[in-house]
Scaffold this active site. Structure first.
Site, mmCIF file in Angstrom:
data_model
loop_
_atom_site.group_PDB
_atom_site.id
_atom_site.type_symbol
_atom_site.label_atom_id
_atom_site.label_comp_id
_atom_site.label_asym_id
_atom_site.label_seq_id
_atom_site.Cartn_x
_atom_site.Cartn_y
_atom_site.Cartn_z
ATOM 1 N N GLU A 23 -1.384 5.647 -8.217
ATOM 2 C CA GLU A 23 -1.120 4.198 -8.262
ATOM 3 C C GLU A 23 -0.952 3.699 -9.699
ATOM 4 O O GLU A 23 -1.134 2.524 -9.974
ATOM 5 C CB GLU A 23 -2.247 3.409 -7.559
ATOM 6 C CG GLU A 23 -2.785 4.018 -6.282
ATOM 7 C CD GLU A 23 -1.761 4.115 -5.170
ATOM 8 O OE1 GLU A 23 -0.620 3.690 -5.376
ATOM 9 O OE2 GLU A 23 -2.096 4.627 -4.091
ATOM 10 N N ASP A 74 8.656 5.300 -5.962
ATOM 11 C CA ASP A 74 8.192 6.213 -4.926
ATOM 12 C C ASP A 74 9.385 7.026 -4.447
ATOM 13 O O ASP A 74 10.432 6.452 -4.090
ATOM 14 C CB ASP A 74 7.598 5.443 -3.748
ATOM 15 C CG ASP A 74 6.182 4.980 -4.011
ATOM 16 O OD1 ASP A 74 5.498 5.592 -4.846
ATOM 17 O OD2 ASP A 74 5.755 3.995 -3.375
#
Length: 528
Positions: A193, A354
């Site tokens: 993250e 991502d």
């Protein structure tokens, strides 16, 4: 290295899935399809793109993180066989669709395209007997692809800086797993993250990592304030470099309002025949215990902000992908020229995403990458694709700073992974981590059976620490599964701990080792 370039584009894909592996159950786990869908829609399409670029002699540079949990799953025979069943089922479904859709020429055309796509996917998958890491490896060896690792189970490390054994066990198993599967030590690490906290740089240096990534404010809020903002890496101590996300290029792709994937010509993700067709037509192909799920066959385009969707036209979508690649490049050139004039040195423009955005969520995303890389090579000489440390070496000045905690989550810090939906998990994680640290010291020199138990306790603890369970609880999707995984790993840890100096239930121990078989080379001293 072209010394006349005005900017380095560091294009980064973060490939990650949580460890989901459940052999031997009568009821299928829908969550195992997360991996199947990613293989079908992201990983194999990226392999196609890399091969196309190579075939056409287009040099490129792309950086990808393959998290340890994903790497372990890609090399797992049980999960490889699961994908074989998955793709064969889709081939059967597509064959059925080519017959069912004969009443509509366009749907019939699309169904035949899907059938060809699934057959080609199966062929690429079987080239390496199901181990896709071997399909990516040639691009790593030739230098086009730079692969990184991440903490072992994608733990959100800023929450654990009071317990150094968590840092060390996550980083050591992240590096070690990468080394075993990919055959080399990683230069960089994708912090889960983009979660950075002070104290990390010493641990990163200890494991040999030279760079990582943070969100924009991780750099801009550093002290002293970096002269070049996010457009140059910063050194944070011990010779470890942080690269900051460029907000402009991120917004062009990520934005839900004006990002590229929202173009009306692109395929609509949310219209899938798994939900659209009558139950009697689709149920034989779902294998989901009565639950409707996506099949990856989607006949409609985004069309607009309406429920009335038009048919998908692949040629329209490819035109959009080409246009968007041209727009992206034009904006990066303009950006690099401005920053070069302002800073008197080439800009380092970091564009991280991502990986699953490309192909899974944005079906045409891999084609966008292929078009972009070709245009960068053929159509200009202002910017060049670079790996992170190549870019760092290509600029004359790098600043040393101190950074504060940050992440790329909503609002930039830790509230996605710590809030009223998931705060209950952290007392468990901290308590069990402290206990593991103590038990490792207490029984680390014990019998072979005690060592075996300790190693499985370590696996359960690492899997418990995954940031994915807290994220799922926050987003409200598949919450029951995330809660179950948290409770299962907690209970198994406690049960195994009781076996260290009590009766040993060989059945429970073997079952845990069989299902949660991550990190086969885990070491007890990882938790010291």
């Amino acid at each position: 290295m072209n010394h006349f370039v005005k900017g380095h584009l560091v294009f980064v894909l973060h490939a990650h899935l949580p460890f989901v592996r459940h052999p031997g159950y009568d009821t299928p786990f829908i969550e195992e399809n997360w991996l199947n869908e990613a293989i079908l829609e992201t990983y194999i399409p990226l392999i196609r793109v890399f091969r196309n670029l190579k075939k056409e002699s287009v040099p490129f540079r792309i950086t990808m993180s393959f998290t340890p949990t994903l790497s372990l799953m890609l090399t797992d025979p049980y999960l490889q066989n699961g994908f074989r069943k998955y793709i064969k089922n889709l081939i059967s479904l597509a064959n059925h669709e080519t017959k069912r859709t004969t009443y509509d020429p366009h749907l019939n055309y699309l169904s035949k395209r899907y059938l060809e796509h699934f057959l080609d996917t199966e062929s690429i998958f079987e080239e390496t007997k199901g181990d896709l890491t071997k399909s990516f490896l040639p691009f790593i060896e030739s230098g086009e692809l730079e692969a990184m690792t991440s903490p072992a189970t994608h733990a959100f490390l800023p929450f654990y800086d009071s317990e150094s054994s968590i840092f060390r066990s996550q980083l050591k198993n992240g590096r070690r797993t990468f080394r075993r599967i990919w055959g080399r030590d990683p230069k960089g690490i994708w912090l889960s993250e983009c979660g950075y906290t002070q104290k990390l740089e010493e641990e990163l240096d200890r494991e040999g990592f030279r760079y990582f990534f943070v969100d924009t404010h991780g750099i801009t809020h550093a002290s002293p304030r970096p002269k070049f903002g996010v457009y140059a890496p910063v050194e944070v101590g011990y010779g470890v470099f942080a690269f900051g996300r460029d907000p402009e290029s991120s917004k062009q792709v990520w934005s839900s309002i004006d990002g590229y994937p929202g173009d009306y010509r692109y395929r609509e993700y949310y219209r899938d025949i798994g939900h659209d067709l009558p139950w009697e037509d689709i149920s034989p192909y779902l294998h989901s215990n009565g639950v409707r799920i996506n099949t990856s066959i989607k006949y409609f385009r985004i069309t607009g902000k309406t429920q009335d969707k038009g048919y998908y036209h692949p040629d329209w979508a490819m035109e959009a992908a080409g246009n968007h690649a041209e727009d992206f490049l034009r904006n990066r050139i303009r950006q690099a020229e401005y920053l070069f004039e302002t800073n008197k040195q080439p800009a380092v423009i970091v564009s991280p995403y991502d990986a699953e955005l490309y192909g899974h969520w944005w079906y045409e995303g891999p084609q966008f990458i292929e078009f972009l890389f070709k245009k960068i090579h053929f159509n200009q000489n202002t910017i060049q694709l670079s790996h992170p440390m190549e870019a760092a070496r290509g600029i004359p000045r790098v600043q040393s700073v101190e950074m504060k905690m940050s992440s790329w989550g909503e609002n930039g810090y830790g509230e996605v992974w710590l809030n009223s939906t998931n705060d209950w998990i952290y007392p468990l994680i901290h308590s069990l981590s402290i206990r593991m640290h103590k038990r490792a010291h207490e029984f680390g020199s014990g019998t072979d059976l005690q060592k075996r138990i300790l190693k499985q306790m370590g696996r359960e603890l690492l899997l418990l620490q995954s940031s994915d369970w807290a994220f799922i609880m926050k987003t409200g999707t598949m919450v029951d599964y995330a809660v179950r995984r948290t409770n299962v790993h907690t209970n198994l840890f406690l049960t195994l701990e009781g076996m260290l100096n009590g009766p040993v239930d060989e059945g429970i121990l073997s079952a845990a080792e069989g299902e949660n078989n991550a990190f086969p080379d885990i070491r007890i001293e990882d938790f010291y």
